[in-house]
Write an enzyme that holds these catalytic residues in place. Structure first.
Site, mmCIF file in Angstrom:
data_model
loop_
_atom_site.group_PDB
_atom_site.id
_atom_site.type_symbol
_atom_site.label_atom_id
_atom_site.label_comp_id
_atom_site.label_asym_id
_atom_site.label_seq_id
_atom_site.Cartn_x
_atom_site.Cartn_y
_atom_site.Cartn_z
ATOM 1 C CG ASP A 99 40.887 -22.248 32.933
ATOM 2 O OD1 ASP A 99 41.691 -21.476 33.475
ATOM 3 O OD2 ASP A 99 40.735 -23.447 33.268
HETATM 4 N N1 URA Z 1 39.288 -24.212 37.860
HETATM 5 C C1 URA Z 1 39.681 -24.413 36.594
HETATM 6 O O1 URA Z 1 40.257 -25.429 36.272
HETATM 7 N N2 URA Z 1 39.435 -23.449 35.699
HETATM 8 C C2 URA Z 1 38.775 -22.310 35.975
HETATM 9 O O2 URA Z 1 38.553 -21.488 35.097
HETATM 10 C C3 URA Z 1 38.350 -22.124 37.302
HETATM 11 C C4 URA Z 1 38.621 -23.087 38.235
#
Ligand code: URA
Length: 231
Positions: A99
């Protein structure tokens, strides 16, 4: 581009190692020995190491420390992407996603097969995260995470391993890679994720001395070990 960076981008070695090779007089640019690591290369220069032309390997594998605040994508009209930290190599893409607000280990490659091997649920490659949360971490919540929780879209998500590292931090290993999976799993047990860092994919570990925004090339041998079973 600087000569030392050019060589290091082609997997010859770290910046320190290639500087040594250059100073030893083993690098030739257009038939002339160049012993300055900061020598500026022009577009059509031919670089040789020990008499052999230094070319880009067909496949490149880059271990990248994604900083928070950048989108994991090759292009985005509205946000800064991770590509601005990476060398301008045609066809490279990030394997899976982190993310925008997450940080940590990201593999970038032009090898579609390898990317598939990592992402496909069939292979259950482990991804390990350090997760800082808001809320009380109890044994009961940890147990729920390992037994499995049902996410809002109906997906049954299970941590392969979870442990409490401190009053507000968890280590969690998952083998799938659903959208916002870690955040949604912690939320399902009443813990809001406030910081997320991926530290491992398979056997590939984010080096402790690496800083956000840094990267290094992996050799094909190193890449193979990502999937090796450890006893
Ligand atoms: N899980 C999440 O919530 N975000 C990420 O970026 C990776 C795994």
């Amino acid at each position: 581009m600087r000569l030392d960076r050019y060589l290091s981008n082609r997997g010859i070695g770290t910046r320190k190692e290639v500087k040594k090779l250059i100073k030893q007089g083993r690098v030739i640019v257009n038939d002339k020995v160049v012993q300055k690591p900061d020598y500026k290369l022009s577009k059509n220069d031919v670089v040789k190491l020990d008499g052999k032309v230094v070319d880009l390997p067909d496949k490149v594998y880059i271990l990248f420390y994604k900083p928070a605040g950048y989108v994991t994508s090759t292009k985005d009209p509205h946000a800064e992407t991770i590509m601005e930290f990476l060398p301008p190599i045609k066809g490279i893409f990030p394997v899976g996603r982190l993310d925008k607000d997450a940080e940590g280990l990201l593999l970038v490659t032009n090898d579609g097969q390898l990317a598939h091997r990592i992402i496909s649920p069939k292979w259950s490659v482990e991804k390990e995260y350090i997760v800082r949360v808001d809320g009380e971490i109890t044994e009961n919540k940890l147990e729920k995470l390992t037994k499995g929780v049902i996410l809002k879209d109906g997906f049954f998500a299970k941590a392969k391993f979870v442990e409490r590292l401190s009053s507000d931090t968890l280590r969690m290993v998952i083998t799938e890679g659903k959208y916002h999976q870690v955040k949604r799993m912690t939320a399902a047990v009443g813990l809001r994720t406030i910081r997320l860092k991926r530290v491992r994919i398979g056997n590939l570990i984010l080096p402790e001395d690496m800083k956000p925004g840094e990267y290094r090339f992996l050799t094909e041998e190193e890449v193979k070990t990502i999937f090796e079973e450890k006893n």
